[in-house]
Structure formats: structure tokens, C-alpha cells
Design an enzyme around this catalytic site. Structure first.
Site, PDB file in Angstrom:
ATOM      1  N   CYS A  65      55.413 -22.895  98.561  1.00 29.48           N
ATOM      2  CA  CYS A  65      55.400 -21.438  98.752  1.00 29.48           C
ATOM      3  C   CYS A  65      56.163 -20.787  97.615  1.00 29.48           C
ATOM      4  CB  CYS A  65      55.968 -21.037 100.107  1.00 29.48           C
ATOM      5  SG  CYS A  65      57.526 -21.783 100.537  1.00 29.48           S
ATOM      6  N   GLU A 112      57.360  -9.975 103.165  1.00 30.74           N
ATOM      7  CA  GLU A 112      56.329 -10.470 102.278  1.00 30.74           C
ATOM      8  C   GLU A 112      54.918 -10.240 102.795  1.00 30.74           C
ATOM      9  OE1 GLU A 112      58.795 -13.833  99.874  1.00 30.74           O
ATOM     10  OE2 GLU A 112      57.427 -14.578 101.401  1.00 30.74           O
TER      11      GLU A 112
END
Length: 173
Positions: A65, A112
Site C-alpha cells: 500500500c 484517503e
């Protein structure tokens, strides 16, 4: 080394600016991110974040990620960071996206717009110790049970995305 810059976005993932990563995580500011999930049949590759991470250290998360950088295509960022974090890249497809926010303390947030990618991989991996301290292939049935029984072991974005990813993997089996 210069601090990475993240792409600030609106709730439709339209770029509206850029900012140093640490600053975006302090405010919080919504920014573009991605999560890569890799599987080999009914097993998923998960990584334990490095001890030196400024948030969620030693917590289990998906295979890779990160954040695309300004002027970097999302698809390129995914392949680049896979190579940097786990030592290989492979074909992946975006399967969904979602927005999440998590407060770690008064000065640290994750906010996010996360693009979730899924791929199948059967080879070896090499961890970057700056990114991950461990990794393992885990049976998705075992993972699903552990997410319910021990959620504190997993990152907030992983807990949010993993059930949908597991459903996608099961469709392929």
C-alpha cells in the site's frame, strides 16, 4: 531523502493539489492512495508493517500500500511500489475504491481515497525492511475469522477492504 508528496483529491478523486505526506496526515487532508491485495488460490499475501512506520507499526496489512506521486500514473505507482516493497510486480486490476478516515492521535490521521487492486501471484517475495518486517500467505477462511476475533492486529484500511477483496477472490475459485 526528500519526503514524498501526495496528491490531494476531492471526494470524486479529482486532483486538487499536492502536499508533503506528513502534512497531509496531520491535518487531515483527503489524498489519493492505493492498496494491492495478492492471492495464490485461496491464500492471501499479507505484510506486517515495519517497526519504524510512523503510524500502524507492526500491524498486518495487505500485500502493498502506498500513494501515487504527482505526475505519476496510478498504474505506474502500483507497479513501482510493489517492486520497492515486496520485490516483484505482477498484473493487477482495480476492483473498487473507497474513502476512509482514521484518527491515530490528535496530530495523526489517515484520510484517503483508496484504490484497491487485486492480482494473483505464485512466486517468491523479498521484503523491504523499511516497509515491512514480515509477510505470510494466509488462508482466506483463517484470515476472515481472525479479522473478527483480533481486529487490533490489522490496519484500519485492511479491515475495511479485506471482506470485499475476499469476496472477489472467492468468485475466482
Amino acid at each position: 531523502m526528500n519526503e514524498p508528496t501526495v496528491i490531494l483529491v476531492d471526494t470524486n478523486d479529482n486532483a486538487i493539489g499536492a502536499m508533503p505526506k506528513s502534512e497531509a496526515h496531520k491535518k487531515p487532508h483527503l489524498h489519493r492512495a492505493f492498496s494491492v491485495f495478492l492471492h495464490n488460490g485461496n491464500k492471501m499475501l499479507i505484510q506486517q508493517r515495519a517497526k519504524n512506520k510512523y503510524h500502524s507499526p507492526e500491524i498486518w496489512a495487505n500485500s502493498c500500500c502506498s500513494h501515487p506521486r504527482p505526475n505519476e500514473k496510478l498504474s505506474e505507482a502500483v507497479q513501482n511500489r510493489m517492486l520497492e516493497e515486496i520485490g516483484f510486480n505482477c498484473p493487477v486490476n482495480e476492483i473498487f475504491e473507497f474513502i476512509y478516515i482514521a484518527k491515530f492521535n490528535d496530530n495523526l490521521f489517515e484520510y484517503e481515497y483508496d484504490h484497491v487492486f487485486l492480482g494473483e501471484y505464485k512466486g517468491e517475495y523479498t521484503l523491504n525492511p523499511e516497509e515491512a518486517m514480515d509477510a505470510k500467505w494466509i488462508d482466506i477462511d483463517e484470515l476472515e475469522k481472525d479479522l473478527v476475533e483480533n481486529p487490533q492486529k490489522y490496519s484500519v484500511w485492511f479491515i475495511s477492504a479485506a471482506p470485499r477483496v475476499i469476496a472477489e477472490i472467492r468468485k475466482k475459485l
